[in-house]
Structure formats: C-alpha cells, structure tokens
Design an enzyme around this catalytic site. Structure first.
Site, PDB file in Angstrom:
ATOM      1  CE  LYS A   1      -3.558   2.512   2.649  1.00  0.00           C
ATOM      2  NZ  LYS A   1      -4.520   2.334   3.688  1.00  0.00           N
TER       3      LYS A   1
ATOM      4  CD  GLU B   1       5.712  -4.006   3.234  1.00  0.00           C
ATOM      5  OE1 GLU B   1       5.526  -4.886   3.726  1.00  0.00           O
ATOM      6  OE2 GLU B   1       6.526  -2.942   3.985  1.00  0.00           O
TER       7      GLU B   1
ATOM      8  CE  LYS C   1      -6.088   1.913  -0.508  1.00  0.00           C
ATOM      9  NZ  LYS C   1      -6.708   1.623   0.871  1.00  0.00           N
TER      10      LYS C   1
ATOM     11  CB  SER D   1     -11.492   7.512  -2.934  1.00  0.00           C
ATOM     12  OG  SER D   1     -10.084   7.782  -2.183  1.00  0.00           O
TER      13      SER D   1
ATOM     14  CE1 TYR E   1     -14.934   3.668  -1.896  1.00  0.00           C
ATOM     15  CE2 TYR E   1     -12.914   3.758  -3.494  1.00  0.00           C
ATOM     16  CZ  TYR E   1     -13.576   3.590  -2.245  1.00  0.00           C
ATOM     17  OH  TYR E   1     -12.699   3.600  -1.136  1.00  0.00           O
TER      18      TYR E   1
HETATM   19  C1  PBG Z   1      -7.129   3.317   6.066  1.00  0.00           C
HETATM   20  C2  PBG Z   1      -7.443   3.126   4.494  1.00  0.00           C
HETATM   21  C3  PBG Z   1      -7.423   4.077   3.392  1.00  0.00           C
HETATM   22  C4  PBG Z   1      -8.057   3.563   2.330  1.00  0.00           C
HETATM   23  C5  PBG Z   1      -8.399   2.193   2.815  1.00  0.00           C
HETATM   24  N1  PBG Z   1      -7.888   2.058   4.033  1.00  0.00           N
HETATM   25  C6  PBG Z   1      -6.737   5.431   3.433  1.00  0.00           C
HETATM   26  C7  PBG Z   1      -5.608   5.893   4.027  1.00  0.00           C
HETATM   27  O1  PBG Z   1      -4.452   4.830   3.870  1.00  0.00           O
HETATM   28  O2  PBG Z   1      -5.357   7.113   4.194  1.00  0.00           O
HETATM   29  C8  PBG Z   1      -8.079   4.313   1.082  1.00  0.00           C
HETATM   30  C9  PBG Z   1      -9.123   4.016  -0.016  1.00  0.00           C
HETATM   31  C10 PBG Z   1      -9.386   4.804  -0.903  1.00  0.00           C
HETATM   32  O3  PBG Z   1      -8.621   5.749  -1.325  1.00  0.00           O
HETATM   33  O4  PBG Z   1     -10.301   4.309  -1.836  1.00  0.00           O
HETATM   34  N2  PBG Z   1      -5.931   2.790   6.447  1.00  0.00           N
END
Ligand code: PBG
Length: 330
Positions: free
Chosen positions: A196, A236, A251, A277, A316
């Site tokens: 991530k 990772e 992600k 998002s 989404y």
């Molecule tokens: C929280 C989390 C995040 C997302 C999913 N779980 C945000 C972040 O790490 O700040 C992001 C998902 C998205 O942007 O659609 N740990």
C-alpha cells in the site's frame, strides 16, 4: 510475416474478438466498498465522489442485497465515526458495539450470503487521523499491532469473513493470524494490504470517513510505501505470505499496474487490486466534464487491473459496473 500474417484477421467480428479475448470482466471479480454512518434512512453523497454515499445500516443492507443479486461476491466496510468517539488511542476500534460491528451483525441477520471484508486500521478512530498509535511523533509499530489484534477479534466476533489490515505495520499479519486462531477463528481469512503506497489518490476517501481534517498535512510516509519503489513491494508481499496472508492487495490500482504484474508473475497467491477513491473521482469528474464516457473508461481501467494479474478488484463503481455487465458482458 505480413502479408501472410495479419493480426487484424482475429479482430474481424465481435464473436471472434470474444473467442480470442484473454481476460473477461465479471461481477464476480468485483468487491464493493461501502461507507457506513449512524442513523436510519441516511444516504449522504460524498462531495468529492459523485454517486457514492455514506449509508446508514438499513441502506447498507439494501445496497448489499442489490450487489448480491447482481453477482458481486463481497463488500468491504468502512465506518464514518462520530468525531466525539475519536481518541488518541482509538479505543472505539475494538468496542464490540461500535458502528462497524453493528453493521456486520445486521447484515448477517438480514441473510446476505456474500463476503464481508473489514478494514483493520485505526484511522477512522484516531483523533489525529493516523492508522496507528502515535508515540514521540510517529506511529508506534508494536503498540499499534496490539490494538489491531483487539480490533480484528471484535470484527470476527461480530461476523466478519475477511480481515483486511491496511495499516502497513511490520509483523501485523502474523500477529493477527495468531490472535484470530487463539479465539478459534482459524477459517477467517487475512487479506493483507501488502503493498500500500503513500498515495495522494486517497484524498476523497479521507473526506468520506472524515479523517482528512484530523490528518491535516500529516503524511503516512513512515508506514505506507514510497511511490518510487517496486522491489520493496515484492519484499513486502513475500513477508506477508510468510506471515500467513491468504491473499495480498496492491493499492492504488491503475498507477501501480507494474506492481500487480510483477507480483502475479512471482507469487502463487491470489492478488487483489484496489481502485481507490481518487481513481474513481478522476474518472467520474472527467466524465462529468464530458471528457469521455464514464462506463467505458471505468471498464477499461478495471480490465487493466485484471490484465495485470488481479483476480478481484475493489471499486466504488462495482454496482454500476455489475449492472452494465448484466446487459453487455465484456
Ligand atoms: C485506511 C484506508 C485508506 C484507504 C483504505 N483504507 C486511506 C489511507 O490509508 O489513508 C483508501 C481507500 C481509497 O482511497 O479508496 N487505512
């Protein structure tokens, strides 16, 4: 060689293009993320994500049953927690009666049969918006893990099917596995957000769960990955597999297709992608500005994740896409 070989020959008809297609996008590949809020009959549109809503539990049940009937196989739940309940230690994260636990129970009672994936991270619950407990100005790895374990056990007690740690602490997958097994949840899977990245594409999500004002200009760069790195993502993933992850997630999605492809080539574990998002917002706002047709670019970008090697994709647009695929499979 040309003129004997003509690659256009296989593109002559729609039926032939279908026969030679290397990837097909199906509703079964999609995971639908949902934002939960307190109340009844609440559908509150998220300003930066047109068409996406914060939903009260009754609406979550409705939305999930729609998803189920369209062939979507899982939802992923994210809570929008009342700011009064946010603390530095994220105590609400493991309250067995918190919003998310009540949502899971209500969904199970409603008789839905698709999977419930729950995020494990503290950011919806911390007053500072970070994913863990802050000590000496940084998120403390080992203290955070202890809280994550309590959170995961509470989620499993409520009925979560898959635990999805998204916090990027070191060693949390093995700690979570042990915590779940100790409570008898040996069959609950761990979907590790293994790679991530510290991405600015999460902006609209932080608006949606109300952590952006708290986080202000705070950065998650001491725990989420540096966008410059690929080798490190492989490390990772390797570690999370060793620690007992059942699937790994990469992600964001489209900006990190190289990571998905390499991971799929190297490892024999299911790889999921998260179209985040900001990716949704880009495509939606671009379509609203008449740059392109929303559904066409959405399906193309989901196909890109599949082609790169993801078996399932968080999006989404899952419901909208599943509806579209009902009429016109691709
Ligand atoms: C929280 C989390 C995040 C997302 C999913 N779980 C945000 C972040 O790490 O700040 C992001 C998902 C998205 O942007 O659609 N740990």
């Amino acid at each position: 060689m040309y003129p004997i070989t003509r690659l256009r020959r296989n593109r002559t008809h729609r039926w032939l293009r279908d026969l030679v297609a290397e990837n097909i996008l199906m509703p079964e590949n999609l995971i639908y993320p949902l934002f939960v809020v307190e109340g009844t009959n609440v559908r509150e549109e998220i300003e930066t994500m047109p068409g996406i809503y914060r939903l009260s539990i009754d609406q979550i049940i409705y939305e999930t049953s729609q998803a189920e009937s369209l062939g979507i196989r899982a939802i992923a739940l994210f809570p929008c927690v009342d700011s009064k309940l946010k603390t530095a230690e994220a105590d609400e994260a493991y309250n067995p009666d918190n919003l998310i636990c009540r949502t899971i129970k209500a969904l199970k009672q409603s008789g839905i049969t698709i999977g419930i994936i729950c995020d494990v991270a503290l950011d919806p619950y911390t007053s500072h918006g970070h994913d863990g407990i802050v000590i000496d100005n940084d998120v403390d790895n080992d203290v955070t893990i202890k809280v994550l374990c309590k959170q995961a056990v509470a989620l499993c007690k409520a009925g979560a099917d898959i635990i999805a740690p998204s916090d990027m602490m070191d060693g949390r997958v093995s700690a979570l596995r042990e915590a779940l097994d100790n409570e008898g949840y040996t069959q609950r899977a761990i979907l590790s957000y293994a790679a991530k990245y510290a991405s600015s594409f999460y902006g609209p999500f932080r608006d949606a769960i109300g952590s952006s004002t708290n986080l202000k200009k705070g950065s998650k760069a001491t725990y989420q990955m540096d966008p410059r790195n690929l080798q490190e993502a492989i490390r990772e993933i390797e570690l999370d597999i060793q620690e007992g992850a059942d699937m790994v997630l990469i992600k964001p999605g489209m900006p990190y297709l190289d990571v998905i492809r390499d991971a799929a080539n190297i490892f024999s574990i299911p790889i999921f992608a998260y179209q985040v998002s900001g990716e949704y917002a880009m495509l939606k706002h671009g379509a609203l500005a008449k740059c392109f047709d929303f559904m066409s670019v959405m399906i193309e970008s989901l196909l890109a994740c599949k082609r790169a090697g993801a078996t399932a994709i968080f999006t989404y647009a899952a419901l909208e896409v599943a509806r579209e695929l009902q009429n016109k499979p691709r």
